[in-house]
Enzyme design. Structure first.
Site, short mmCIF file in Angstrom:
data_model
loop_
_atom_site.label_atom_id
_atom_site.label_comp_id
_atom_site.label_asym_id
_atom_site.label_seq_id
_atom_site.Cartn_x
_atom_site.Cartn_y
_atom_site.Cartn_z
N ASP A 1 23.21 -37.40 -14.48
CA ASP A 1 23.02 -36.86 -13.14
C ASP A 1 24.38 -36.47 -12.63
OD1 ASP A 1 20.93 -36.17 -11.23
OD2 ASP A 1 22.09 -37.39 -9.84
N HIS B 1 16.79 -31.28 -18.76
CA HIS B 1 16.14 -29.99 -18.97
C HIS B 1 17.09 -28.84 -18.70
CE1 HIS B 1 12.08 -31.70 -19.46
NE2 HIS B 1 12.54 -32.64 -18.64
N HIS C 1 34.28 -33.57 -15.85
CA HIS C 1 33.66 -34.81 -15.40
C HIS C 1 32.73 -35.38 -16.49
CE1 HIS C 1 31.26 -31.30 -14.70
NE2 HIS C 1 30.27 -31.92 -14.11
N ARG C 2 31.98 -34.48 -17.15
CA ARG C 2 31.04 -34.91 -18.20
C ARG C 2 31.81 -35.43 -19.42
NH1 ARG C 2 28.35 -30.86 -17.48
NH2 ARG C 2 26.94 -31.98 -16.09
O1 LIG Z 1 29.71 -28.95 -15.47
C1 LIG Z 1 29.15 -28.41 -14.50
N1 LIG Z 1 29.44 -27.14 -14.16
C2 LIG Z 1 28.81 -26.51 -13.16
N2 LIG Z 1 27.84 -27.06 -12.42
C3 LIG Z 1 27.52 -28.34 -12.72
C4 LIG Z 1 28.14 -29.05 -13.74
N3 LIG Z 1 27.63 -30.28 -13.80
C5 LIG Z 1 26.71 -30.34 -12.85
N4 LIG Z 1 26.64 -29.16 -12.19
C6 LIG Z 1 25.70 -28.78 -11.14
C7 LIG Z 1 24.51 -28.03 -11.72
C8 LIG Z 1 23.37 -28.51 -10.89
O2 LIG Z 1 23.34 -27.74 -9.70
C9 LIG Z 1 23.78 -29.93 -10.52
C10 LIG Z 1 23.23 -30.94 -11.50
O3 LIG Z 1 21.96 -31.39 -11.07
P1 LIG Z 1 21.13 -32.41 -11.98
O4 LIG Z 1 19.92 -32.85 -11.28
O5 LIG Z 1 22.07 -33.48 -12.46
O6 LIG Z 1 20.77 -31.55 -13.26
P2 LIG Z 1 19.60 -30.50 -13.51
O7 LIG Z 1 18.52 -30.68 -12.49
O8 LIG Z 1 20.20 -29.17 -13.64
O9 LIG Z 1 19.06 -30.95 -14.94
P3 LIG Z 1 18.45 -32.40 -15.34
O10 LIG Z 1 18.25 -33.17 -14.06
O11 LIG Z 1 17.19 -32.11 -16.06
O12 LIG Z 1 19.47 -33.04 -16.24
O13 LIG Z 1 25.19 -29.97 -10.55
MG LIG Z 2 17.89 -32.53 -11.97
#
Ligand SMILES: O=c1nc[nH]c2c1ncn2[C@H]1C[C@H](O)[C@@H](COP(=O)(O)OP(=O)(O)OP(=O)(O)O)O1
Ligand SMILES: [Mg+2]
Length: 194
Positions: free
Chosen positions: A68, A9, A180-181
């Site tokens: 994640d 999301h 990383h992605r």
């Molecule tokens: O490339 C990135 N550049 C900046 N920040 C990032 C990146 N990749 C992950 N992040 C941070 C964003 C969030 O604070 C956490 C992911 O949390 P995470 O639970 O995996 O994602 P989310 O809740 O935003 O969306 P969802 O779970 O629906 O995929 O790490």
């Molecule tokens: Mg999440």
């Protein structure tokens, strides 16, 4: 596999995952099916990625890919880690960045090392007993103040030494070569022969 649902999301992640996957496969968004986000109750990135993919596959009936990811900071013994999205009380990017800067107040540059971590989980169906799991890591350090407007999340605080700028100052294209992605996706595409 002709179609898959992306179980995220997060608009920033979705944009990157879509660009990284390319046209090799038809991508559907989880928002077509539901706006309910499963609770991320796992203790590891791997568990949470599987749990999100399983939920998406259940409600869509399609193979599902989840991401994640998070930031692990050396000085904070790996925090915020799997809690990165929910680090501050507000849980928004701005609040999370502020809390991180406060936690590192007075910490010298040499001790501000950090890594972005991404785990991708692909399930062919909701009961798939053998998910494909791929991970990627990106080394950097936490800046003293935010820099740059691109990207999302902690990008404005993540300094990429080789590029001499923050990951929010990289173009989308360059971030998608280094992150990383990007690394996790490259491994996934290899495994799927895409
Ligand atoms: O490339 C990135 N550049 C900046 N920040 C990032 C990146 N990749 C992950 N992040 C941070 C964003 C969030 O604070 C956490 C992911 O949390 P995470 O639970 O995996 O994602 P989310 O809740 O935003 O969306 P969802 O779970 O629906 O995929 O790490
Ligand atoms: Mg999440």
């Amino acid at each position: 596999m002709k179609e898959l649902v992306l179980a995220s999301h997060n608009a920033g992640k979705l944009r990157e995952l879509q660009a990284l996957l390319g046209n090799s496969i038809k991508i559907r968004s989880i928002s077509e099916f539901s706006s309910v986000e499963p609770e991320e109750t796992g203790l590891t990135f791997i568990e949470n990625a599987i749990l999100k993919a399983r939920h998406a596959s259940q409600i869509s009936g399609l193979p599902a890919l989840a991401d994640d990811s998070g930031l692990t900071v050396d000085y904070l013994q790996g925090a915020p880690g799997i809690h990165s999205a929910r680090y501050s009380a507000s849980g928004g990017d701005a609040g999370n960045n502020r809390k991180l800067l406060e936690a590192l107040q007075g910490v010298p540059e040499a001790q501000r090392g950090a890594q972005f971590v991404c785990v991708l989980a692909l399930l062919q169906h909701a009961n798939d007993p053998l998910p494909i799991i791929c991970e990627g890591h990106w080394q950097g350090r936490i800046l003293l103040a935010p820099q740059g407007m691109n990207g999302f999340g902690y990008d404005p605080l993540f300094y990429v030494a080789e590029q001499r700028c923050s990951s929010a100052e990289l173009s989308n294209e360059l971030k998608n070569q280094l992150s990383h992605r990007a690394q996790a996706m490259q491994r996934l595409k290899q495994q799927l022969a895409l």
